[in-house]
Design a protein around this motif. Sequence first.
Motif, PDB file in Angstrom:
ATOM      1  N   ALA A   1       0.804  -1.204   0.000  1.00 42.88           N
ATOM      2  CA  ALA A   1       0.000   0.000   0.000  1.00 42.88           C
ATOM      3  C   ALA A   1       0.821   1.230   0.000  1.00 42.88           C
ATOM      4  O   ALA A   1       0.535   2.175  -0.696  1.00 42.88           O
ATOM      5  N   ASP A   2       1.805   1.316   0.793  1.00 44.72           N
ATOM      6  CA  ASP A   2       2.551   2.549   0.872  1.00 44.72           C
ATOM      7  C   ASP A   2       3.957   2.347   0.411  1.00 44.72           C
ATOM      8  O   ASP A   2       4.548   1.345   0.646  1.00 44.72           O
ATOM      9  N   ALA A   3       4.490   3.344  -0.189  1.00 43.97           N
ATOM     10  CA  ALA A   3       5.823   3.230  -0.684  1.00 43.97           C
ATOM     11  C   ALA A   3       6.763   3.979   0.191  1.00 43.97           C
ATOM     12  O   ALA A   3       6.355   4.767   0.997  1.00 43.97           O
ATOM     13  N   GLY A   4       8.034   3.767  -0.028  1.00 42.04           N
ATOM     14  CA  GLY A   4       9.013   4.480   0.765  1.00 42.04           C
ATOM     15  C   GLY A   4       8.798   5.947   0.660  1.00 42.04           C
ATOM     16  O   GLY A   4       7.775   6.462   1.024  1.00 42.04           O
ATOM     17  N   THR A   5       9.767   6.671   0.144  1.00 42.05           N
ATOM     18  CA  THR A   5       9.572   8.100   0.010  1.00 42.05           C
ATOM     19  C   THR A   5       9.020   8.424  -1.366  1.00 42.05           C
ATOM     20  O   THR A   5       8.690   9.568  -1.646  1.00 42.05           O
ATOM     21  N   GLU A   6       8.914   7.431  -2.231  1.00 41.74           N
ATOM     22  CA  GLU A   6       8.409   7.670  -3.567  1.00 41.74           C
ATOM     23  C   GLU A   6       6.900   7.517  -3.583  1.00 41.74           C
ATOM     24  O   GLU A   6       6.366   6.497  -3.227  1.00 41.74           O
ATOM     25  N   THR A   7       6.209   8.562  -3.997  1.00 38.65           N
ATOM     26  CA  THR A   7       4.756   8.493  -4.004  1.00 38.65           C
ATOM     27  C   THR A   7       4.184   8.924  -5.349  1.00 38.65           C
ATOM     28  O   THR A   7       3.079   9.420  -5.438  1.00 38.65           O
ATOM     29  N   GLY A   8       4.945   8.760  -6.401  1.00 40.02           N
ATOM     30  CA  GLY A   8       4.439   9.094  -7.723  1.00 40.02           C
ATOM     31  C   GLY A   8       3.979  10.535  -7.775  1.00 40.02           C
ATOM     32  O   GLY A   8       4.667  11.443  -7.348  1.00 40.02           O
ATOM     33  N   SER A   9       2.760  10.748  -8.307  1.00 44.89           N
ATOM     34  CA  SER A   9       2.207  12.087  -8.383  1.00 44.89           C
ATOM     35  C   SER A   9       1.474  12.413  -7.091  1.00 44.89           C
ATOM     36  O   SER A   9       0.301  12.722  -7.073  1.00 44.89           O
ATOM     37  N   ALA A  10       2.189  12.332  -6.024  1.00 45.35           N
ATOM     38  CA  ALA A  10       1.571  12.521  -4.719  1.00 45.35           C
ATOM     39  C   ALA A  10       1.259  13.980  -4.459  1.00 45.35           C
ATOM     40  O   ALA A  10       1.873  14.875  -5.017  1.00 45.35           O
ATOM     41  N   THR A  11       0.270  14.191  -3.582  1.00 37.53           N
ATOM     42  CA  THR A  11      -0.013  15.542  -3.148  1.00 37.53           C
ATOM     43  C   THR A  11       1.246  16.079  -2.498  1.00 37.53           C
ATOM     44  O   THR A  11       1.823  15.434  -1.628  1.00 37.53           O
ATOM     45  N   PRO A  12       1.735  17.254  -2.885  1.00 36.98           N
ATOM     46  CA  PRO A  12       2.989  17.789  -2.364  1.00 36.98           C
ATOM     47  C   PRO A  12       3.082  17.747  -0.850  1.00 36.98           C
ATOM     48  O   PRO A  12       4.103  17.388  -0.292  1.00 36.98           O
TER      49      PRO A  12
ATOM     50  N   LYS B   1       8.892   5.793   7.153  1.00 34.02           N
ATOM     51  CA  LYS B   1       9.884   5.294   6.205  1.00 34.02           C
ATOM     52  C   LYS B   1       9.507   3.892   5.781  1.00 34.02           C
ATOM     53  O   LYS B   1       9.248   3.027   6.609  1.00 34.02           O
ATOM     54  N   LEU B   2       9.493   3.673   4.481  1.00 37.91           N
ATOM     55  CA  LEU B   2       9.166   2.354   3.930  1.00 37.91           C
ATOM     56  C   LEU B   2      10.377   1.765   3.224  1.00 37.91           C
ATOM     57  O   LEU B   2      11.267   2.485   2.784  1.00 37.91           O
ATOM     58  N   PRO B   3      10.419   0.448   3.081  1.00 39.82           N
ATOM     59  CA  PRO B   3      11.534  -0.192   2.379  1.00 39.82           C
ATOM     60  C   PRO B   3      11.634   0.294   0.939  1.00 39.82           C
ATOM     61  O   PRO B   3      10.634   0.689   0.333  1.00 39.82           O
ATOM     62  N   SER B   4      12.828   0.233   0.386  1.00 39.30           N
ATOM     63  CA  SER B   4      13.046   0.723  -0.979  1.00 39.30           C
ATOM     64  C   SER B   4      12.321  -0.115  -2.022  1.00 39.30           C
ATOM     65  O   SER B   4      12.103   0.347  -3.141  1.00 39.30           O
TER      66      SER B   4
ATOM     67  N   ALA C   1       3.853 -14.548   9.118  1.00 41.18           N
ATOM     68  CA  ALA C   1       5.245 -14.291   8.716  1.00 41.18           C
ATOM     69  C   ALA C   1       5.352 -13.886   7.255  1.00 41.18           C
ATOM     70  O   ALA C   1       6.236 -14.322   6.528  1.00 41.18           O
ATOM     71  N   ARG C   2       4.416 -13.022   6.840  1.00 37.52           N
ATOM     72  CA  ARG C   2       4.401 -12.579   5.445  1.00 37.52           C
ATOM     73  C   ARG C   2       4.739 -11.097   5.321  1.00 37.52           C
ATOM     74  O   ARG C   2       4.587 -10.325   6.253  1.00 37.52           O
ATOM     75  N   SER C   3       5.172 -10.718   4.129  1.00 39.39           N
ATOM     76  CA  SER C   3       5.414  -9.331   3.787  1.00 39.39           C
ATOM     77  C   SER C   3       5.111  -9.165   2.307  1.00 39.39           C
ATOM     78  O   SER C   3       4.559 -10.069   1.687  1.00 39.39           O
ATOM     79  N   PHE C   4       5.440  -8.015   1.738  1.00 37.95           N
ATOM     80  CA  PHE C   4       5.172  -7.824   0.319  1.00 37.95           C
ATOM     81  C   PHE C   4       6.197  -6.885  -0.296  1.00 37.95           C
ATOM     82  O   PHE C   4       6.937  -6.188   0.390  1.00 37.95           O
ATOM     83  N   THR C   5       6.229  -6.888  -1.612  1.00 37.02           N
ATOM     84  CA  THR C   5       7.112  -6.001  -2.355  1.00 37.02           C
ATOM     85  C   THR C   5       6.391  -5.559  -3.619  1.00 37.02           C
ATOM     86  O   THR C   5       5.448  -6.219  -4.069  1.00 37.02           O
ATOM     87  N   GLY C   6       6.793  -4.441  -4.190  1.00 32.95           N
ATOM     88  CA  GLY C   6       6.186  -3.984  -5.442  1.00 32.95           C
ATOM     89  C   GLY C   6       5.546  -2.622  -5.352  1.00 32.95           C
ATOM     90  O   GLY C   6       5.734  -1.878  -4.388  1.00 32.95           O
ATOM     91  N   THR C   7       4.786  -2.296  -6.387  1.00 32.66           N
ATOM     92  CA  THR C   7       4.166  -0.983  -6.519  1.00 32.66           C
ATOM     93  C   THR C   7       2.648  -1.085  -6.458  1.00 32.66           C
ATOM     94  O   THR C   7       2.046  -1.942  -7.120  1.00 32.66           O
TER      95      THR C   7
END
Length: 224
Positions: free
Chosen positions: A44-55, A70-73, A140-146
Amino acid sequence: MRTRRTTAAATALTAAVALLLSGCGGSGAADAKDTKDGDRIAGADAGTETGSATPSASAADDGIERPEIKLPSDVRNVFEGGATGDAKKDAVLADNERRINSIDEAITVDAKKYPALQFYSKGDALMSAASYIKSFRDEARSFTGTTRYYDREVTFLKDGAASVTYCMDATQTYPKDRGTGKVDRSVKASPSDYVFYSTRLEKNSEGVWQTATVSSTEAAEQCM
């Protein structure tokens, strides 16, 4: 790849909130988001990258002392739409984004405490988020991706609260084993990866728009 589970017994929800807010930390790699067929997890949430995020979502100049998130890269959220041109609506959308990021942080990052989680959620929304996060830790699960968020709309209600509706596309996320860090890219996307959300946000005394309630519809046709 990921589905948000929001139903659970009251006792289980209370226990989940107590565990997360008192500091559960955890061991191993990142935790994961819910998934389709119980295997695929969307971020759901990304690290510091939020695409066209609200400033204001990444850097607020409103004078509010906010907890850092802070989210994983390898976890990225893209919030489409950008600024609306209405400062009040932009503030609501920014706190909605932060709320999503706070949940992902608690899922994917090992820490003693997650202050952002209760900073941007309260009531039923906090309880359901905590239960959802705990379900990944328990397995014991996690996720990766966009994960992509789009068609976001803000409506102000007569009682002073705000309604935010939006779509989520989790087709580009994959489940990750929390202990080994292994990613399962064999999981295929499905209609359940498209989710429609309807949320209610209430502004607290500090000026933060906290999410109070959340409802969701998987395999939402309006999001495909």
